[in-house]
Write a protein that holds these residues in place. Structure first.
Motif, PDB file in Angstrom:
ATOM      1  N   UNK A  36       0.840  -1.200   0.000  1.00  0.00           N
ATOM      2  CA  UNK A  36       0.000   0.000   0.000  1.00  0.00           C
ATOM      3  C   UNK A  36       0.876   1.251   0.000  1.00  0.00           C
ATOM      4  N   UNK A  37       1.664   1.421  -1.059  1.00  0.00           N
ATOM      5  CA  UNK A  37       2.554   2.568  -1.153  1.00  0.00           C
ATOM      6  C   UNK A  37       1.769   3.871  -1.224  1.00  0.00           C
ATOM      7  N   UNK A  38       0.507   3.789  -1.683  1.00  0.00           N
ATOM      8  CA  UNK A  38      -0.286   5.019  -1.790  1.00  0.00           C
ATOM      9  C   UNK A  38      -0.628   5.612  -0.430  1.00  0.00           C
ATOM     10  N   UNK A  39      -0.149   4.980   0.638  1.00  0.00           N
ATOM     11  CA  UNK A  39      -0.235   5.621   1.953  1.00  0.00           C
ATOM     12  C   UNK A  39       0.527   6.941   1.939  1.00  0.00           C
ATOM     13  N   UNK A  40       1.478   7.084   1.004  1.00  0.00           N
ATOM     14  CA  UNK A  40       2.243   8.332   0.894  1.00  0.00           C
ATOM     15  C   UNK A  40       1.355   9.522   0.524  1.00  0.00           C
ATOM     16  N   UNK A  82      13.491  -6.972  -8.479  1.00  0.00           N
ATOM     17  CA  UNK A  82      13.182  -8.081  -7.581  1.00  0.00           C
ATOM     18  C   UNK A  82      11.716  -8.041  -7.145  1.00  0.00           C
ATOM     19  N   UNK A  83      11.148  -6.854  -7.078  1.00  0.00           N
ATOM     20  CA  UNK A  83       9.733  -6.738  -6.738  1.00  0.00           C
ATOM     21  C   UNK A  83       8.872  -7.305  -7.867  1.00  0.00           C
ATOM     22  N   UNK A  84       9.260  -7.021  -9.111  1.00  0.00           N
ATOM     23  CA  UNK A  84       8.553  -7.596 -10.264  1.00  0.00           C
ATOM     24  C   UNK A  84       8.592  -9.121 -10.217  1.00  0.00           C
ATOM     25  N   UNK A  85       9.777  -9.664  -9.905  1.00  0.00           N
ATOM     26  CA  UNK A  85       9.934 -11.126  -9.861  1.00  0.00           C
ATOM     27  C   UNK A  85       9.098 -11.733  -8.742  1.00  0.00           C
ATOM     28  N   UNK A  86       9.074 -11.082  -7.580  1.00  0.00           N
ATOM     29  CA  UNK A  86       8.303 -11.604  -6.452  1.00  0.00           C
ATOM     30  C   UNK A  86       6.814 -11.601  -6.760  1.00  0.00           C
ATOM     31  N   UNK A  87       6.321 -10.517  -7.346  1.00  0.00           N
ATOM     32  CA  UNK A  87       4.897 -10.437  -7.686  1.00  0.00           C
ATOM     33  C   UNK A  87       4.529 -11.482  -8.738  1.00  0.00           C
ATOM     34  N   UNK A  88       5.427 -11.706  -9.695  1.00  0.00           N
ATOM     35  CA  UNK A  88       5.166 -12.690 -10.746  1.00  0.00           C
ATOM     36  C   UNK A  88       5.139 -14.109 -10.190  1.00  0.00           C
ATOM     37  N   UNK A  89       5.894 -14.348  -9.118  1.00  0.00           N
ATOM     38  CA  UNK A  89       5.959 -15.696  -8.541  1.00  0.00           C
ATOM     39  C   UNK A  89       4.697 -16.059  -7.765  1.00  0.00           C
ATOM     40  N   UNK A  90       3.938 -15.050  -7.363  1.00  0.00           N
ATOM     41  CA  UNK A  90       2.721 -15.305  -6.599  1.00  0.00           C
ATOM     42  C   UNK A  90       2.961 -15.639  -5.150  1.00  0.00           C
ATOM     43  N   UNK A 127     -12.440  -9.352  -4.891  1.00  0.00           N
ATOM     44  CA  UNK A 127     -12.399  -8.546  -6.105  1.00  0.00           C
ATOM     45  C   UNK A 127     -11.646  -7.238  -5.944  1.00  0.00           C
ATOM     46  N   UNK A 128     -10.703  -7.193  -4.987  1.00  0.00           N
ATOM     47  CA  UNK A 128      -9.939  -5.979  -4.737  1.00  0.00           C
ATOM     48  C   UNK A 128      -8.700  -5.921  -5.634  1.00  0.00           C
ATOM     49  N   UNK A 129      -8.167  -4.730  -5.760  1.00  0.00           N
ATOM     50  CA  UNK A 129      -7.000  -4.515  -6.611  1.00  0.00           C
ATOM     51  C   UNK A 129      -5.771  -5.206  -6.041  1.00  0.00           C
ATOM     52  N   UNK A 130      -5.038  -5.914  -6.898  1.00  0.00           N
ATOM     53  CA  UNK A 130      -3.760  -6.533  -6.540  1.00  0.00           C
ATOM     54  C   UNK A 130      -2.718  -6.067  -7.553  1.00  0.00           C
ATOM     55  N   UNK A 131      -1.659  -5.403  -7.112  1.00  0.00           N
ATOM     56  CA  UNK A 131      -0.647  -4.921  -8.065  1.00  0.00           C
ATOM     57  C   UNK A 131       0.053  -6.075  -8.770  1.00  0.00           C
ATOM     58  N   UNK A 132       0.239  -5.927 -10.084  1.00  0.00           N
ATOM     59  CA  UNK A 132       0.860  -6.993 -10.878  1.00  0.00           C
ATOM     60  C   UNK A 132       2.338  -6.777 -11.089  1.00  0.00           C
ATOM     61  N   UNK A 133       2.817  -5.551 -10.879  1.00  0.00           N
ATOM     62  CA  UNK A 133       4.235  -5.254 -11.088  1.00  0.00           C
ATOM     63  C   UNK A 133       4.656  -4.097 -10.204  1.00  0.00           C
ATOM     64  N   UNK A 134       5.943  -3.789 -10.223  1.00  0.00           N
ATOM     65  CA  UNK A 134       6.486  -2.740  -9.350  1.00  0.00           C
ATOM     66  C   UNK A 134       5.917  -1.373  -9.691  1.00  0.00           C
TER      67      UNK A 134
END
Length: 572
Positions: free
Chosen positions: A72-76, A213-221, A232-239
């Protein structure tokens, strides 16, 4: 998990003892103005740093890292939007606050409306100070120290922390609070920078390495997003989506419409009407220093994403699967927390103990405890000011200045007990500290924002309209809270908490306007002295013509807005 060595313990002990002694040495209590407002002698650097320190408390620090760990980076958005609100505050509200010479925000409501609004808002603010600011800060301190000293009960830790913070607040008043906040803010910033540095060192590859590395982690699930997918909430797919400050409509934390409507509402309450924050500016030596201090605080908010939010993302990459069951940290149901995904509030402490070397660990833990003490002491002082000036002084006007100071000290002791008692309930309300903080503010702030905004910018707003809208808003807020707890209205519960805040705001605006128009106009003196007029802006423009640009707060505000736009624009 790492632990504290002897050197770390020495650093922490020396700091805590030193800060209490320093705070007491800076006490000003010869009069009520000295005790509650520091004698109104604060210069702009002190005002700005004190605002920043009181805002970036230990609860905020832990909450930001926790939400960043959950992507939740949008906490910024809460951080950078403070710049906009502080500029608005400096232009419109601050001149009225300082010119009126008030001690409290409820007192200002009485000047504009009547005593009914003052008493209601003062009571609500005191309750919020105890349930939100003070209790949350004590909760954070108890988390950290419980990990370090598991043999000591949480209750004992909370009491010790509360007493330590009160040790210099009770004798010293606002000047002691602010003087110690300056030191604590510097230590907090240094500690945050060091933690970020060591986290990047551990990860390797710098910023680009983190994103890859964030892209790789998200891709790994392998990231635990809880029930987001099922709901049905938003889940980020990449960095790129993780670091985007603008999220789609189905984001559970802050959808795009919440950024446009809900965030300004909560930020306005926190920075413009909250006694906890505004009291620091009320202690400014004059309007210029108050305005410069507010802008300086806004500038200090901008780097927060790099030194306080990014570490939470680094914790996701470094310690997502780290076994922390050895900490024996209990979850609300009684089970032991096995990894950070089960208890994200431990993100920041885990970063500290896993990454920092001996000596530096003690310094940063001292900084975290310093932030906690700063927040607790600030809320103790602001709440005791409200009790003393809004209730006791009104009921017993014959009390001398020294007697009022004594009342404030006794009130602080009572607040210590109440806040300490509430701490155990925080984790039962929400598993995210930041969510807990925002939920409470979302339900309490809209009626108050309505009263202040209409009061300053609409001449027809009167006392009856204010108190009716405040009371109705309070009843609606209580209903929403009870509905969430006991599932009274599923339809209401499905509304995002920022949507509930907007609904409360619009409802109270309509009530305030309708009731004001249906009743007698406010007295002419209240309108003349406490509503904004175009003539004031024109007069100030003439006065500023003789002021150098680097002292002209309008030029400084424009520069600050441009810097903010550059920083925020890089994360859109």
């Amino acid at each position: 998990m790492g632990g504290l060595e002897t050197l770390d313990l020495v650093v922490i002990l020396v700091y805590l003892v030193g800060i209490v002694i320093y705070g007491i040495s800076k006490s000003k209590r010869s009069s009520s103005e000295d005790y509650f407002l520091g004698g109104r002698t604060m210069t702009w650097p002190i005002v700005g740093i004190a605002l920043f320190s009181a805002n970036i408390s230990s609860s905020t620090l832990v909450g930001l890292a926790s939400d960043a760990f959950q992507t939740n980076i949008n906490v910024y958005n809460y951080e950078w939007f403070a710049v906009v609100i502080l500029i608005f505050f400096a232009i419109f509200f601050l001149p009225f606050y300082l010119r009126s010479g008030v001690y409290t925000m409820p007192e200002f409501l009485e000047r504009r409306y009547d005593h009914r609004s003052r008493y209601y808002f003062s009571f609500v603010t005191i309750v919020a100070n105890v349930l939100v600011d003070t209790a949350a800060a004590l909760y954070v301190g108890s988390i950290v120290l419980k990990l370090l000293f598991p043999e000591i009960s949480s209750t004992t830790i909370i009491i010790l922390l509360a007493v330590a913070a009160a040790a210099y607040t009770i004798p010293g008043g606002l000047n002691s609070v602010i003087q110690t906040e300056v030191i604590q803010a510097v230590l907090l910033i240094i500690g945050s920078c060091l933690l970020t540095y060591f986290a990047f060192e551990e990860l390797g590859g710098g910023w680009n390495g983190m994103m890859t590395k964030l892209d790789a982690l998200l891709a790994s699930g392998d990231v635990n997003f809880g029930d987001r997918a099922a709901e049905g909430k938003f889940i980020p797919a990449n960095s790129g989506e993780v670091f985007s400050l603008v999220r789609p409509d189905n984001d559970e934390f802050m959808p795009w419409w919440g950024l446009l409507t809900g965030v300004p509402l909560l930020a306005f309450y926190f920075w413009v009407t909250n006694q906890f924050m505004v009291q620091r500016v009320l202690g400014a030596k004059d309007l210029d220093h108050g305005r410069w201090g507010a802008l300086f605080a806004g500038l200090l908010k901008l780097p927060v994403i790099f030194i306080m939010i990014v570490p939470g993302v680094l914790a996701l990459l470094l310690f997502n699967t780290l076994d922390i069951s050895s900490l024996n940290y209990p979850l609300p149901g009684g089970e032991i927390c096995e990894n950070i995904s089960d208890c994200p509030n431990l993100t920041y402490p885990v970063l500290l103990f896993q990454l920092l070397p001996t000596g530096i660990l003690g310094l940063v833990v001292a900084g975290l405890l310093a932030a906690m003490m700063s927040s607790v002491s600030a809320t103790f002082n602001s709440a005791s000011t409200l009790i003393t000036m809004d209730f006791v002084k009104k009921l017993k006007p014959e009390l001398t200045s020294k007697q009022l100071v004594r009342v404030g000290q006794i009130a602080t002791i009572v607040l210590v007990i109440l806040a300490s008692s509430w701490v155990p309930f925080i984790e039962r309300v929400s598993d995210s500290l930041w969510t807990y903080l925002q939920l409470v503010i979302a339900f309490t702030s809209p009626p108050v924002v309505t009263a202040f905004v209409l009061g300053l910018f609409w001449k027809r707003a009167n006392g009856t309209g204010a108190i009716v809208s405040l009371l109705c808003g309070g009843v609606l807020a209580i209903f929403m809270i009870l509905s969430a707890v006991f599932d009274i209205s599923p339809y209401i519960n499905e509304i995002h908490f920022l949507g509930k805040a907007n609904l409360l705001f619009l409802t109270t605006v309509v009530i305030h306007v309708v009731v004001s128009l249906a009743t007698a106009p406010p007295p002419e003196d209240k309108v003349a002295e406490y509503t904004y007029k175009k003539e004031l802006f024109t007069q100030e423009t003439e006065e500023l013509k003789a002021v150098p640009w680097y002292k002209n707060y309008r030029y400084l505000a424009i520069i600050l807005l441009l810097v903010t736009a550059i920083v925020v624009g890089s994360f859109l």
